[in-house]
Design an enzyme around this catalytic site. Structure first.
Site, PDB file in Angstrom:
ATOM      1  N   THR A  28       0.708  -1.363   0.022  1.00 14.66           N
ATOM      2  CA  THR A  28       0.176   0.097   0.003  1.00 14.66           C
ATOM      3  C   THR A  28       0.966   1.042   0.017  1.00 14.66           C
ATOM      4  OG1 THR A  28      -1.677  -1.048   1.219  1.00 14.66           O
ATOM      5  CG2 THR A  28      -1.836   1.292   1.373  1.00 14.66           C
ATOM      6  N   THR A  40       0.984  -4.671   4.273  1.00 14.09           N
ATOM      7  CA  THR A  40       0.914  -4.983   5.655  1.00 14.09           C
ATOM      8  C   THR A  40       0.339  -6.324   6.086  1.00 14.09           C
ATOM      9  OG1 THR A  40      -1.234  -3.828   5.633  1.00 14.09           O
ATOM     10  CG2 THR A  40       0.548  -2.600   6.372  1.00 14.09           C
ATOM     11  N   ASP A  41      -0.415  -6.872   4.829  1.00 12.95           N
ATOM     12  CA  ASP A  41      -1.199  -8.252   5.196  1.00 12.95           C
ATOM     13  C   ASP A  41      -0.298  -9.396   5.647  1.00 12.95           C
ATOM     14  OD1 ASP A  41      -3.504  -7.063   4.348  1.00 12.95           O
ATOM     15  OD2 ASP A  41      -3.707  -7.958   2.449  1.00 12.95           O
ATOM     16  N   SER A  65       1.216  -7.679  -0.634  1.00 14.97           N
ATOM     17  CA  SER A  65       1.852  -8.631   0.201  1.00 14.97           C
ATOM     18  C   SER A  65       1.311  -9.869   0.248  1.00 14.97           C
ATOM     19  CB  SER A  65       2.269  -7.989   1.595  1.00 14.97           C
ATOM     20  OG  SER A  65       1.006  -7.893   2.642  1.00 14.97           O
ATOM     21  N   SER A  66      -0.220  -9.856  -0.123  1.00 19.17           N
ATOM     22  CA  SER A  66      -0.942 -11.176  -0.072  1.00 19.17           C
ATOM     23  C   SER A  66      -0.262 -12.240  -0.872  1.00 19.17           C
ATOM     24  CB  SER A  66      -2.204 -11.019  -0.343  1.00 19.17           C
ATOM     25  OG  SER A  66      -2.720 -10.091  -1.444  1.00 19.17           O
TER      26      SER A  66
END
Length: 297
Positions: free
Chosen positions: A11, A84-85, A51-52
């Site tokens: 993000t 952040t995930d 990041s997923s």
């Protein structure tokens, strides 16, 4: 001395496309230029991912990149910009193999770069300052003005700026670091339990290298699910039991076919304060390096 910023997307590097969907577009150099740091910084881009999608192959790549970058004595610390995930999982993966006194600091953002109130610039500026000044801390995450150790970290907010906290009352001790070995190719799924769950998910797994069981409470599953997990344990498949409860430690106290005490007697390992995602990284690292998983959990 330079702080090296390694950009992976997320993000913090995202802007809205024509449909309003956020996609990583900014480079590391652009992120550094917009963060207001006064430190000497150089940036390198290694990925442009949500990041997923940060799989074990990408974690391997980051481990190699960090290791190679620290051969440069002019690097005083490393910052990794990351979504952040899965930030907590990547942070632990790096921490488990990190032996250098110079810190590795992960950061990111909850708001995109083109948001009216982006949080990324302040997060990056703080992470750079941390990387420039800290020593002997291992891998850290700097976010929303706070700096956290990697171990036991979890994301607890979907939209709020202060998205991270520790699952334990106090920072957890770091285990002795292990030599890095490739994680890519290991198949370690996470299966979440629910009240009255049957055996179908466990029976449908197929060949696995290990299993993370995201149990209820302090580490318990239904009798039917427990009986299916017991079959895996008897076949020698390593199983680590985490909990879906946000805070607190897994402790094997209960009997019955799905109780933690029963599964523990068959060889299942408690994740302690580690989330299911972090437990998966710890188990993968143990299997890849040939160490006892207990030493990394």
């Amino acid at each position: 001395m330079n702080v090296l910023v390694i950009s992976t997307g997320g993000t913090i590097a995202s802007t809205a496309d024509a449909r309003g969907a956020l996609v990583p577009t900014l480079t590391g150099e652009e992120l550094v230029a917009g963060c207001g740091t006064t430190r000497k910084v150089r940036a390198v881009d290694v990925a442009h991912l949500d990041s997923s999608s940060m799989g074990l192959a990408e974690v391997d790549m980051l481990r190699r990149t960090v290791r190679k970058s620290l051969f440069d004595e002019d690097v005083t610390g490393i910052v990794i910009t990351h979504g952040t995930d899965s930030m907590a999982e990547t942070a632990l993966a790096l921490d488990l193999v990190h032996t250098d006194a110079r810190p590795v600091v992960l950061t990111g953002a909850m708001h995109s770069a083109d948001h009216p109130r982006p949080d990324g610039p302040a997060n990056l500026r703080g992470a750079i300052e941390t990387a420039a000044t800290q020593r002997g801390t291992g891998v850290l995450v700097h976010f929303a003005g706070g700096t956290f150790p990697a171990r036991g970290l979890m994301k607890t907010q979907t939209t709020a700026n202060d998205a991270f906290t520790l699952s334990s009352p106090s920072p957890l001790p770091r285990p002795m670091a292990v030599a890095p070995a490739p994680l890519d190719g290991l198949n370690i799924p996470i299966v979440r339990a629910w009240a009255g769950a049957d055996s179908s998910l466990i029976e449908a797994l197929g060949p696995v290298d290990g299993l993370i069981l995201e149990a209820l409470g302090s580490g318990n599953v239904s009798a039917a699910m427990g009986e299916a997990v017991a079959k895996l344990l008897r076949r020698g498949i390593p199983v680590v039991v985490a909990t879906s409860v946000p805070y607190g430690e897994v402790s094997f106290a209960y009997g019955g076919a799905g109780g933690g005490s029963t599964l523990g007697a068959l060889g299942a390992l408690p994740a302690g304060y580690l989330s299911a995602g972090q437990a998966r990284i710890a188990l993968a690292t143990a299997l890849a390096t040939g160490v006892n998983p207990r030493s990394l959990l």
